[in-house]
Design a protein around this motif. Structure first.
Motif, mmCIF file in Angstrom:
data_model
loop_
_atom_site.group_PDB
_atom_site.id
_atom_site.type_symbol
_atom_site.label_atom_id
_atom_site.label_comp_id
_atom_site.label_asym_id
_atom_site.label_seq_id
_atom_site.Cartn_x
_atom_site.Cartn_y
_atom_site.Cartn_z
ATOM 1 N N ASP A 115 -1.927 -1.849 -5.937
ATOM 2 C CA ASP A 115 -3.198 -2.010 -5.212
ATOM 3 C C ASP A 115 -3.748 -3.428 -5.383
ATOM 4 N N HIS A 122 1.871 1.775 -3.404
ATOM 5 C CA HIS A 122 0.679 2.226 -4.160
ATOM 6 C C HIS A 122 0.450 3.732 -3.967
ATOM 7 N N TRP A 123 0.601 4.198 -2.740
ATOM 8 C CA TRP A 123 0.328 5.609 -2.441
ATOM 9 C C TRP A 123 1.441 6.536 -2.915
ATOM 10 N N LYS A 146 0.838 -1.214 0.000
ATOM 11 C CA LYS A 146 0.000 0.000 0.000
ATOM 12 C C LYS A 146 0.866 1.254 0.000
HETATM 13 FE FE LIG Z 1 -5.958 3.493 -3.314
#
Ligand SMILES: [Fe+2]
Length: 169
Positions: free
Chosen positions: A65, A49-50, A46
């Motif tokens: 994700d 992803h961010w 995550k």
């Molecule tokens: Fe997201």
């Protein structure tokens, strides 16, 4: 007086599962290590992803994700296998920090290459630890957990392929 079925003995709850308590306790320790690493890997993915930046931003953002979702599903299955064996799932963030075998994910990285490399190392490590756990489960007579570990390691290998394909060309 008959003991309550929910009473704990040596940290384990009584259950009808016919695997000896000492083996169940060892399996619970193994599963709690796996649970901690899965939680760590979920949030590492995550984090990527961010924060990923660069020309490949959008496709990596979506890929990371998808991978995080696949890891998330195994967190629940692993925790519930622990409780099915009469153990206590150590699934809080704080417990995961204590139990995880995986290195802390770096928060200062940003390029696709950096995130791919950091994730590849972690998916490789956990896939290989999980393969060792399959053998250990077999030795302890718990083929149901061996089956769960097999499913997890196959999925981690697939995720690893998706990551490695970016740097293999
Ligand atoms: Fe997201």
């Amino acid at each position: 007086m008959k003991k309550s079925t929910s009473e704990k003995k040596s940290g384990m709850f009584r259950t009808g599962v016919n695997i000896p308590e000492s083996s169940r306790a060892k399996m619970v320790n193994l599963l709690n290590s796996e649970l901690a690493d899965l939680i760590s890997l979920h949030y590492a993915t995550k984090q990527a992803h961010w924060n990923v930046k660069g020309a490949e931003f959008y496709q990596l953002h979506l890929l990371f994700d998808e991978l995080a979702d696949s890891v998330d599903g195994f967190i629940d299955s692993t925790a519930e296998r622990i409780t099915a064996l009469g153990g206590t799932a150590e699934g809080t963030i704080e417990a995961a920090c204590n139990n995880a075998r995986m290195e802390a994910y770096p928060v200062g990285i940003s390029t696709g290459r950096e995130h791919l490399s950091a994730l590849i190392q972690r998916y490789t490590d956990l896939a290989n630890h999980t393969r060792e756990a399959i053998d250990r489960s077999g030795e302890l007579g718990d083929m149901d957990t061996a089956d769960l570990f097999t499913e997890i390691s196959r999925s981690l290998d697939k995720n690893l392929w998706f990551l490695e394909a970016h740097i293999q060309a």
